[in-house]
Design a protein around this motif. Structure first.
Motif, mmCIF file in Angstrom:
data_model
loop_
_atom_site.group_PDB
_atom_site.id
_atom_site.type_symbol
_atom_site.label_atom_id
_atom_site.label_comp_id
_atom_site.label_asym_id
_atom_site.label_seq_id
_atom_site.Cartn_x
_atom_site.Cartn_y
_atom_site.Cartn_z
ATOM 1 N N GLU A 131 -0.287 4.727 12.648
ATOM 2 C CA GLU A 131 -1.680 4.456 13.004
ATOM 3 C C GLU A 131 -2.115 3.042 12.669
ATOM 4 N N TYR A 170 -9.887 -4.383 16.796
ATOM 5 C CA TYR A 170 -10.383 -3.343 15.917
ATOM 6 C C TYR A 170 -11.892 -3.544 15.842
ATOM 7 N N ARG A 180 3.953 4.007 9.072
ATOM 8 C CA ARG A 180 2.608 4.514 9.342
ATOM 9 C C ARG A 180 2.180 4.091 10.731
ATOM 10 N N PRO A 225 -2.797 -0.518 10.144
ATOM 11 C CA PRO A 225 -3.404 -0.829 8.854
ATOM 12 C C PRO A 225 -4.685 -0.040 8.611
ATOM 13 N N SER A 226 -5.040 0.093 7.352
ATOM 14 C CA SER A 226 -6.284 0.776 7.001
ATOM 15 C C SER A 226 -7.472 -0.126 7.316
ATOM 16 N N VAL A 227 -8.658 0.472 7.316
ATOM 17 C CA VAL A 227 -9.878 -0.302 7.567
ATOM 18 C C VAL A 227 -10.012 -1.432 6.554
ATOM 19 N N ARG A 228 -9.762 -1.128 5.276
ATOM 20 C CA ARG A 228 -9.933 -2.151 4.257
ATOM 21 C C ARG A 228 -8.919 -3.283 4.420
ATOM 22 N N GLU A 229 -7.710 -2.952 4.831
ATOM 23 C CA GLU A 229 -6.716 -3.995 5.075
ATOM 24 C C GLU A 229 -7.138 -4.900 6.220
ATOM 25 N N ALA A 287 0.822 -1.214 0.000
ATOM 26 C CA ALA A 287 0.000 0.000 0.000
ATOM 27 C C ALA A 287 0.853 1.260 0.000
ATOM 28 N N GLU A 298 -16.181 1.134 8.487
ATOM 29 C CA GLU A 298 -15.680 2.262 9.259
ATOM 30 C C GLU A 298 -15.068 1.752 10.566
#
Length: 273
Positions: free
Chosen positions: A27, A166, A25, A29-33, A19, A157
């Motif tokens: 924060e 999470y 980074r 992984p992203s939400v989609r990850e 990505a 979200e």
């Protein structure tokens, strides 16, 4: 044949690097990850799998009944792609030899193909796509709970992060389902959704699924975290169902022709063993 699996930690690292964010980074992984990794752990570990499912169904009066079945799963593409499922009921006697098959399509524009064979009537029935949110063999699990819900069907979200979880809010992009949204509490270490909570209008919780036990199942050089006991509750009906998954094996080389209509009436030995 899919590419060789990596450990769950490696999967997350690769996702982050690809990505373009790398370890810098802070924060995470992203939400989609997070959602994609959880979907992989829940549905796509190994090229195939088999095991025995036992359902213990308890109604609001406290009466119980059981269902026991063998289930096979085979991936027909890359992770996140098409799959095939085949189940054969072992007990009790009134449902023995009933079979259920799903050809699951990753493309949400293409409805899954589902068949149910009822031996008492010697009838093979196609199950409509609209039936995937209905009870699976009279339990508090739904057809969609067994074969999975595509991440593409919902908006995601991140609403909370704890030391362990999470918490993802998943809202359907289209109608046709009985819930407004559901919350998934995803374990940071394993990627398993340890709790799913389904809400109707006005934030009314009407059903949930809670994982009670997870085991690491070896397969060659891999170790797959697998849900072995979970409980679904329907608060409107006052009923609950415990699901126990046992005898689990991965990467067994299940033949593709097992997942054909000809075997609905007479399942192969791959299903019966």
């Amino acid at each position: 044949m899919k590419m060789k699996r990596f450990s769950k930690t490696a999967v997350m690292v690769i996702a982050l690097v690809s990505a373009g964010v790398g370890a810098a980074r802070a924060e995470g992984p992203s939400v989609r990850e997070i959602v994609d990794h959880s979907n992989y752990v829940s549905l796509y570990q190994g090229d195939d799998s088999k095991g025995k499912l036992q359902f213990i169904i308890t109604d609001k009066q406290g009466r119980t009944r059981k269902r026991v079945l063998n289930i096979l799963r085979k991936d027909t593409g890359a992770d996140g792609g098409d799959q095939k499922y085949f189940t054969c009921f072992i007990a009790p006697s009134d449902v023995r030899n009933m079979t259920f098959m799903v050809h699951k399509h990753a493309d949400i524009g293409h409805d899954d193909d589902r068949w149910l064979y009822m031996p008492g009537l010697d009838l093979v029935k196609r199950i409509a796509a609209s039936d995937k949110r209905t009870s699976f063999v009279g339990s508090d699990f739904l057809y969609e709970d067994i074969s999975g819900r595509s991440p593409e069907e919902d908006d995601h979200e991140l609403v909370e992060t704890t030391d362990r979880f999470y918490v993802i809010k998943n809202t359907p992009k289209k109608g046709g389902v009985e819930f407004d949204y559901y919350l998934a509490s995803i374990d940071k270490e394993t990627g398993i959704a340890m709790k799913l909570e389904y809400y109707k209008k006005n934030d009314v919780l009407y059903r949930d699924i809670v994982v009670k036990e997870v085991q690491n199942v070896p397969a060659g050089d891999n170790m797959y975290p697998t849900v072995t006991r979970s409980v679904a509750r329907d608060y409107e009906k006052g009923s609950s169902t415990e699901m126990i998954f046992s005898g689990i094996v991965y990467d067994t080389g299940i033949r593709d022709n097992v997942f054909t209509e000809r075997y609905l009436r007479k399942p192969s030995r791959d299903v019966l063993r």
